[in-house]
Design an enzyme around this catalytic site. Structure first.
Site, PDB file in Angstrom:
ATOM      1  N   ASP A   1       0.754  -1.244  -0.024  1.00 60.43           N
ATOM      2  CA  ASP A   1       0.075  -0.007  -0.097  1.00 60.43           C
ATOM      3  C   ASP A   1       0.924   1.272  -0.083  1.00 60.43           C
ATOM      4  OD1 ASP A   1      -2.197   1.607  -0.093  1.00 60.43           O
ATOM      5  OD2 ASP A   1      -2.809   1.202   2.164  1.00 60.43           O
TER       6      ASP A   1
ATOM      7  N   ASP B   1      26.176   2.173   5.670  1.00 60.40           N
ATOM      8  CA  ASP B   1      25.229   1.027   5.109  1.00 60.40           C
ATOM      9  C   ASP B   1      25.432   0.998   3.757  1.00 60.40           C
ATOM     10  OD1 ASP B   1      23.682  -1.011   4.967  1.00 60.40           O
ATOM     11  OD2 ASP B   1      21.783  -0.092   5.329  1.00 60.40           O
TER      12      ASP B   1
ATOM     13  N   GLU C   1      21.078  -0.910  17.631  1.00 60.13           N
ATOM     14  CA  GLU C   1      22.411  -1.157  18.176  1.00 60.13           C
ATOM     15  C   GLU C   1      23.033   0.067  17.917  1.00 60.13           C
ATOM     16  OE1 GLU C   1      22.420  -6.174  18.381  1.00 60.13           O
ATOM     17  OE2 GLU C   1      23.133  -5.025  16.641  1.00 60.13           O
TER      18      GLU C   1
ATOM     19  N   GLU D   1      31.871  -3.097   6.132  1.00 57.72           N
ATOM     20  CA  GLU D   1      31.180  -1.770   6.060  1.00 57.72           C
ATOM     21  C   GLU D   1      31.732  -0.836   7.092  1.00 57.72           C
ATOM     22  OE1 GLU D   1      26.662  -2.548   4.082  1.00 57.72           O
ATOM     23  OE2 GLU D   1      26.998  -2.629   6.270  1.00 57.72           O
TER      24      GLU D   1
ATOM     25  N   ASP E   1      18.079  -5.651  41.222  1.00 55.91           N
ATOM     26  CA  ASP E   1      16.976  -5.617  42.517  1.00 55.91           C
ATOM     27  C   ASP E   1      17.954  -5.643  43.657  1.00 55.91           C
ATOM     28  OD1 ASP E   1      14.905  -6.024  44.156  1.00 55.91           O
ATOM     29  OD2 ASP E   1      14.836  -8.036  43.510  1.00 55.91           O
TER      30      ASP E   1
ATOM     31  N   ASP F   1      13.562  -7.525  46.494  1.00 53.87           N
ATOM     32  CA  ASP F   1      11.668  -7.851  46.783  1.00 53.87           C
ATOM     33  C   ASP F   1      11.322  -8.392  45.435  1.00 53.87           C
ATOM     34  OD1 ASP F   1      12.064  -5.818  45.022  1.00 53.87           O
ATOM     35  OD2 ASP F   1      10.698  -4.482  46.074  1.00 53.87           O
TER      36      ASP F   1
END
Length: 484
Positions: free
Chosen positions: A168, A357, A405, A368, A462, A466
């Site tokens: 489309d 690229d 990245e 590249e 953490d 918890d």
């Protein structure tokens, strides 16, 4: 005009849409939209309709707690035309499209279901629709058209490499952003009619508007090259200001043939007309591919005037400095790079990525990168630098640097992991707004990561054990080993 309206009653078929909601602060909403009525759907506030589709509507919106601006597509699985969409099939396709990661494609970030409706949160459609952008320019040159066309083709090439056919392509779903005379960014959006490549060319249905529809589509026997025909029609529209063929209801719209003589008499170059004829080849088996079009001399000539050497040097220097971080830090930094960093902050990174690229496949290979580093250092040193970059930046270890990245590794840490971006990331992840991030919330957002990586993230962050991550723990995790 709002795209939804509040209702007092709702059910599974028509869920209640809460609204109006409190007005966000002016600095988080696009200028001119501050006083529009808003309605809450899931974690988002929707405040303006952009365009209506046969199966739904696209609106402007904002994530309610983080204030990250999004475009929200609302898809009705039972549209008024009576043609039902298969919800499971739709969900599978949307998840596949969510993995598309390219600077010229509007990225899907989030999706959820309420009743018969799918809600898809995407990059904001910044800039102008293609034809509005062209109308705003005082002078239209072949060079400008070539820069636009090259980025459309780059998006198409990347999609085809991922086995996705857009089906489309038309100017209504192509946006152009320009911040200075040298930098434009083109983004292709609206993959609601897309399909996955079938080796036997067994497709049915005419998705694009008839003026953009390839002749083989009318025969229900076509492949991904139908997208190249649509690109050819867009190319003709940009060159000549009109369509190459007259659309006929339910018929092949190219019977009359392509009038290249008139275009040549108007002064268009032979190279431009050659590419146009290759894109508008009636026999799709002979039609040029997106990769071949990107290698066409006219495209290469159009890009000669684009000087992105400064952006490339800047990005290469930042890549060299990118530190090896924990899996948890890397996951969150890439999340920020793909979900939060806006075009204004990343335009130089986009320009550098597109320059490096070389084969337009939407990811960077070692060769590249090596080519550019060898311009400023000897080959042995360049080899070591590139190897180090892949060890630190290639999170999924697939042997390529994907776009997100690259953004993660080539933006300055102070910009990427600023307090504002960390705060937005936390609020995006904290879907139930209880000021803590659970493992289930991480799974929903970071669904492409393994359970082992998510376990490592929680374990590392953490500190109070918890089982959840509060903002202080989240902030300390990301800023660890970085000075403010």
């Amino acid at each position: 005009m709002g795209c939804v309206s509040g209702k007092k009653k709702g059910n599974a078929e028509n869920p209640v849409i809460r609204g109006p909601v409190s007005k966000p602060t002016p600095d988080t909403i696009p200028k001119g939209s501050e006083n529009l009525p808003r309605f809450a759907v899931g974690p988002y506030e929707i405040y303006e309709e952009i365009v209506r589709l046969p199966y739904g509507v696209i609106c402007k919106g904002v994530h309610a707690s983080s204030k990250v601006v999004r475009t929200i597509k609302i898809i009705d699985s039972k549209p008024s035309d009576g043609i039902s969409l298969n919800p499971k099939h739709l969900e599978t396709e949307l998840k596949s499209l969510k993995s598309l990661d390219h600077p010229n494609i509007v990225k899907i970030h989030d999706m959820f279901v309420l009743g018969n409706k799918f809600y898809v949160a995407m990059d904001p459609c910044d800039g102008l629709m293609l034809l509005d952008y062209i109308s705003s320019q005082s002078k239209i040159t072949e060079s400008l058209i070539g820069r636009i066309l090259s980025q459309i083709l780059a998006a198409v090439s990347y999609c085809h490499s991922k086995r996705v056919i857009h089906r489309d392509l038309n100017p209504k779903f192509i946006y152009v952003t320009q911040t200075d005379s040298n930098n434009i960014n083109v983004k292709v959006s609206e993959f609601g009619s897309s399909a996955f490549i079938d080796p036997e060319n067994k497709f049915c249905g005419k998705m694009a508007p008839k003026n953009y529809t390839a002749p083989e589509v009318f025969e229900n026997f076509y492949n991904e090259k139908c997208d190249l025909w649509s690109v050819g029609v867009i190319f003709h529209l940009l060159l000549a200001g009109n369509f190459p063929f007259t659309a006929k209801q339910g018929q092949n719209n190219s019977d009359e043939g392509l009038d290249l003589k008139t275009l040549k008499d108007r002064g268009f170059s032979d190279e431009a007309l050659n590419l146009l004829s290759l894109l508008l080849e009636k026999d799709f088996r002979l039609r040029i591919t997106a990769n071949e079009a990107l290698e066409h001399p006219w495209i290469k000539k159009a890009l000669q005037g684009v000087d992105s050497s400064r952006d490339v040097r800047y990005a290469l220097e930042e890549l060299k400095k990118y530190k090896k971080v924990s899996v948890a830090q890397d996951l969150i930094k890439e999340f920020i790079a793909s979900q939060i960093v806006c075009y204004d902050d990343s335009q130089s990174v986009i320009a550098a990525f597109q320059k490096i690229d070389a084969n337009w496949d939407g990811r960077l290979s070692k060769d590249e990168l090596l080519k550019h580093y060898k311009e400023s250092m000897d080959e042995d040193t360049a080899q070591k630098v590139v190897q180090q970059i892949f060890e630190t930046a290639d999170r999924d270890k697939n042997g390529f640097i994907e776009y997100s990245e690259f953004v993660k590794a080539s933006m300055r840490a102070q910009s990427l992991i600023s307090f504002t971006n960390i705060d937005k990331a936390f609020k995006l992840l904290d879907s139930d707004r209880n000021l803590k991030i659970s493992s289930e919330e991480l799974k929903i957002i970071l669904e492409d990561s393994s359970d082992n990586n998510l376990f490592k993230l929680i374990k590392e962050a953490d500190k109070n054990k918890d089982g959840e991550i509060d903002f202080s723990e989240f902030y300390d995790l990301i800023k660890k080993n970085y000075s403010s």
